[in-house]
Each structure stands twice: as structure tokens, then as C-alpha cells.
Design an enzyme around this catalytic site. Structure first.
Site, short mmCIF file in Angstrom:
data_model
loop_
_atom_site.label_atom_id
_atom_site.label_comp_id
_atom_site.label_asym_id
_atom_site.label_seq_id
_atom_site.Cartn_x
_atom_site.Cartn_y
_atom_site.Cartn_z
CG LEU A 1 -1.96 -1.19 1.17
CD1 LEU A 1 -2.87 -1.13 2.39
CD2 LEU A 1 -2.77 -1.24 -0.11
CB CYS A 2 4.48 1.92 -0.15
SG CYS A 2 5.00 1.73 1.52
CG HIS A 3 1.04 6.61 -2.20
ND1 HIS A 3 0.72 6.47 -0.86
CD2 HIS A 3 -0.11 6.86 -2.86
CE1 HIS A 3 -0.59 6.64 -0.73
NE2 HIS A 3 -1.12 6.88 -1.92
CG ASP B 1 23.48 -12.81 0.81
OD1 ASP B 1 23.19 -14.02 0.87
OD2 ASP B 1 23.99 -12.28 -0.21
CG MET C 1 6.36 2.88 4.86
SD MET C 1 6.56 1.94 6.38
CE MET C 1 6.94 0.32 5.76
CD GLU C 2 9.18 5.23 0.46
OE1 GLU C 2 8.29 4.94 -0.36
OE2 GLU C 2 8.91 5.74 1.57
#
Length: 151
Positions: free
Chosen positions: A75-77, A126, A111-112
Site C-alpha cells: 500500500l506504499c505510494h 547475506d 517506509m523507504e
């Protein structure tokens, strides 16, 4: 406590409409740490891991992740990011990722910034998994978010 903006009146997922919001300069900063064994930290310092320069690759991965956040979080733009900065540094018990993401837009970039920190640390994981079985990612958190009106 307010209502959830990502849920419609029927309780279904809803992407918030930000079309009526005025664009602003938006910035967010986030951080996190991956805890490592002392020997792993030394291998990173010596650039002695088989996969290469851990810190630089983690920083690049974090930048890429910031740009792809809307592909990962449903739901992120999609945002036009004007700056994505990821700095990975060796700290006493591991590697810390600090991120800063900026855009001119109608919604924030927290969020980014959080995704950039997460993916940078996952990249360290990793690259070090062959030599360190006890790694733990902790403390991924939003440090700050700001918005400034465009003059």
C-alpha cells in the site's frame, strides 16, 4: 486513537488517496544494527570476505531498496525520491546502517528509509552468513521524519 487509513469502511485494504495533498519536501531517517561476532567484524574491516566489500555493497543495496519500496510494501505510494543515502559503519558489536531518504511529494518517505536500513543489514547478513551463524538484526527504527512546505 484514530482510524486506520489503510482500511476502508468494510475492513478491506485501501491505498490512501494523497492526490489532494500539497506537495512538500519530505525527509525520513532510520537506523538499525546487525550484531556480529568479533571475528566477523575483523573480516569486514580487512575486506577479507569472499563476497567482497561488505559495507559498500550493503550501502548500494539499501539505496536500491529505498527506490523499490512501493514494489515490496503493497500500500506504499510510488515516490520520486530525490535523495537516498545509506551509511554503514562498524560499531562495537556489529554494523550499523543509517539511512536518509528525501522526496518532494504528497506523502512521507519513512517506509523507504526503514526499507533501506533493513535491506542494507540483510545484505550484510547475506555476505557474512558463511562465517557467522549467530548474526542478529536489531533496532530497526525510524529516527525522524520531517516535511517542509515548498515556497
Amino acid at each position: 486513537m484514530g482510524e486506520f487509513s489503510h482500511i476502508d469502511k468494510d475492513g478491506k485494504a485501501n491505498m490512501v488517496d494523497v492526490g489532494d495533498k500539497t506537495p512538500q519536501i519530505r525527509e525520513a531517517k532510520a537506523t538499525g544494527i546487525i550484531q556480529l561476532e568479533p571475528r566477523t567484524i575483523e573480516l569486514i574491516k580487512e575486506n577479507a570476505l569472499k563476497k567482497g566489500d561488505v559495507l559498500t555493497i550493503a550501502e548500494i543495496a539499501g539505496i536500491q531498496a529505498a527506490k523499490k519500496t512501493s514494489d515490496l510494501i503493497p500500500l506504499c505510494h510510488t515516490l520520486q525520491i530525490t535523495k537516498a543515502e545509506v551509511k554503514c559503519t562498524i560499531v562495537e558489536n556489529g554494523v550499523q546502517a543509517n539511512t536518509r531518504v528525501k522526496c518532494i511529494g504528497q506523502t512521507g518517505v519513512e517506509m523507504e528509509a526503514l526499507t533501506a536500513a533493513s535491506v542494507a543489514l540483510l545484505t550484510v547478513y547475506d555476505m557474512c552468513k558463511a562465517v557467522d551463524k549467530s548474526m542478529t538484526i536489531v533496532g530497526i527504527t525510524l529516527l525522524e521524519k520531517t516535511k517542509i512546505d515548498i515556497k
